[in-house]
Design an enzyme around this catalytic site. Sequence first.
Site, PDB file in Angstrom:
ATOM      1  N   LYS A 189      82.832  43.526 -30.147  1.00 43.50           N
ATOM      2  CA  LYS A 189      83.212  42.220 -29.591  1.00 43.50           C
ATOM      3  C   LYS A 189      81.943  41.397 -29.435  1.00 43.50           C
ATOM      4  CE  LYS A 189      85.103  38.823 -27.281  1.00 43.50           C
ATOM      5  NZ  LYS A 189      83.833  38.055 -27.068  1.00 43.50           N
ATOM      6  N   VAL A 226      89.479  39.111 -23.531  1.00 44.88           N
ATOM      7  CA  VAL A 226      89.518  39.975 -24.712  1.00 44.88           C
ATOM      8  C   VAL A 226      88.467  41.079 -24.596  1.00 44.88           C
ATOM      9  CG1 VAL A 226      89.228  40.053 -27.224  1.00 44.88           C
ATOM     10  CG2 VAL A 226      90.530  38.191 -26.164  1.00 44.88           C
ATOM     11  N   GLY A 227      87.252  40.708 -24.186  1.00 50.93           N
ATOM     12  CA  GLY A 227      86.234  41.719 -23.937  1.00 50.93           C
ATOM     13  C   GLY A 227      86.604  42.621 -22.776  1.00 50.93           C
ATOM     14  N   GLU A 265      72.531  47.753 -20.995  1.00 49.82           N
ATOM     15  CA  GLU A 265      71.230  47.089 -20.893  1.00 49.82           C
ATOM     16  C   GLU A 265      71.497  45.741 -20.250  1.00 49.82           C
ATOM     17  OE1 GLU A 265      68.097  44.643 -23.532  1.00 49.82           O
ATOM     18  OE2 GLU A 265      69.030  46.343 -24.565  1.00 49.82           O
ATOM     19  N   CYS A 299      65.629  39.341 -22.480  1.00 53.71           N
ATOM     20  CA  CYS A 299      65.814  40.144 -21.266  1.00 53.71           C
ATOM     21  C   CYS A 299      64.532  40.837 -20.826  1.00 53.71           C
ATOM     22  CB  CYS A 299      66.916  41.170 -21.482  1.00 53.71           C
ATOM     23  SG  CYS A 299      66.640  42.253 -22.893  1.00 53.71           S
ATOM     24  N   GLU A 398      67.095  35.887 -12.881  1.00 50.23           N
ATOM     25  CA  GLU A 398      66.756  35.766 -14.296  1.00 50.23           C
ATOM     26  C   GLU A 398      67.035  34.338 -14.774  1.00 50.23           C
ATOM     27  OE1 GLU A 398      67.226  38.626 -18.144  1.00 50.23           O
ATOM     28  OE2 GLU A 398      69.073  38.216 -17.035  1.00 50.23           O
TER      29      GLU A 398
END
Length: 494
Positions: A189, A226-227, A265, A299, A398
Site C-alpha cells: 500500500k 484502505v491502509g 520505522e 527521518c 519532527e
Amino acid sequence: MTTVETEFGVLAGEQRMLIDGELQHTSSGATFDVIHPASEQVAGQATDGTVEDMSRAVAAARRAFDESDWSRDVDFRYHCLHQLHDAFDRNKERLRRILITEVGCPVTVTGSQIESPIDEVRHWAEHGKAFEYLVDTGVHPTQMGPARRKIHYEPIGVVGAITPWNVPFYLNVAETVPALMAGNTVVLKPAQLTPWSGSEYGRIVAEETDIPAGVFNVVVSNANEVGAALSADPRVDMITFTGSTATGRAILAAGAPTVKKTLLELGGKSAHIVLDDADLNSALPMAAMMACVMSGQSCILPSRILLPRSRYDEGVEILKSSMENFPYGDPWDPGNMQGPQISDGQRKKVLGLIRSGIDSGARLVTGGGIPEHLPTGYYTQPTLLADVDPDSQVAQEEIFGPVLTVTPYDTDDDAIAIANNSIYGLSGEVSGGDVDRAFAVATRMRTGNVTINGKSHFGITSPFGGTKQSGLGRRNGDEGYREYLEGKTIGMPE
C-alpha cells in the site's frame, strides 16, 4: 496506458493497481489526482482503490502463500528477483521522472532513490540464495535422552507493506524485496501522495517478471481506511511500515487482536553533537547540506545541532553561510539540490513549526519563509534557528523540512542529556577531533544508529532501526532479512 508529458519533464505513471496478477482499475472507475509539487499542477491520476480492493489483494496473497510453491522454491524466487532487477534497470529513467514528478526530488540527488534500490534487489536475491534456512545446532541432553536440534527458518506468510512518500521507490523496494526473497507473499500500500512509485512497480512485476499471480499485489488509494484495513486483516501475518509514530501506534493497535508481527520505522528527531575539538568547517557545511538536500524530508536527519558554548557563535555563522548559499529550486535543474516540500499541507506544517520556535524564544538566523523568487511550487527557504530551548516544540517535534535548530551546551554530559531528551531514537551524529572520545559519546546516545565524523551508519549490509518511539525491529543486514522469517526449532533423534 495514458501518459502526460510536458516541457518540464513531468511524467505520469501507471494508473492501475496490481491484484492477483491483473493490472486493474477500481470497479467504480474512481481516480484521484497526483500533484507535481514544483508546479502545483495535476500531473495525472491514479485509481482510487477501496477496502474491497484491499480485501481481494489480501485474499490473493493468502492463496498464493498457502497453495503455491513460492514459499518453498528458493531457486525460483532467485530467478524472479534477478528478472525484477533487470526490469527495474531497463525502466530506471522512467522511474526517475516519476519520482521527480511525485516528490519534487532534485534530479541531481535521485541516485540514492533509484540506482541504490535497484542494486538492492540483486543484493537480496544473492543474500537469500546463500542464507542457511536449516541450521543444525548439534546434540543436546534431555530427560528423555540425547536429542538433535535443528532450526528451520520459514517465511512468515502474508506481509502487508505500508510505505511513505518521502523516498517512495526506495522504501517500496526495501520493504518488499527481502520479504519476497524470504518466501513471503506481499501486499503493498503506497502513500497517497506518491501512488505511481508503487503502481509502476506493480506494472513491471506483471509485465516483465515471472512472479506468479497473487505473490505481489499493489493497492493504491486516497483513503486512509484502505491502509487501516490491511493492518487489521487477520489473513495478514506481518505489517512492515515506515512513517509517523502516530500511524505506527495505530498499526500496533490494529494488529493487536491477532498479535500480528510489526516491523516499524517511525519518526525521528536526531541530534548532532559537535564536540569542542571538531573541525567545524568540515562538519557544519555537511550538516546544512543534509538538512536541505531532500527538502528536510528525511527521518534520519540530525536536525538538532548541539554546539559547545565556547564555539557557539563561530558554528552558527558557518551554518548560516552554508544554508544561505545552498542551491534550491526547480528539481529538473541539475544545479539545484533542494526541491519543494511535497505538498502545501506539508509546507504549512514546516512554516508553523518555525513560527512556534520563534514564539518560544528561538532566534531566526536565516530563512523562515517562502522564497520570493519561487512563488509557484511548495518551496521553503533553508532555515536556521539559534538559541533553541531543548524542551520547545520545534526541538521536540519532527519537522520534515529544511530546518536546523541550534542549542548550546557546556559539557559532554550536558550534550548527551540534551540529545537523549526526546521520545525518538532513530539516528544521531557526533563530530570531534578525538575519535575515541566521539565514540564514547556515541555509545551513550539512546538511538539506533550514529554517524561519527560523516562516516555513515546506513547501508544495506548493516542493521538499521530505531529505539524508543522510533520503531521496532531492524531493516538491512542479516538481521533485517531474518525479520521476514520465523525460526522453528525441531527436536529429533540423533
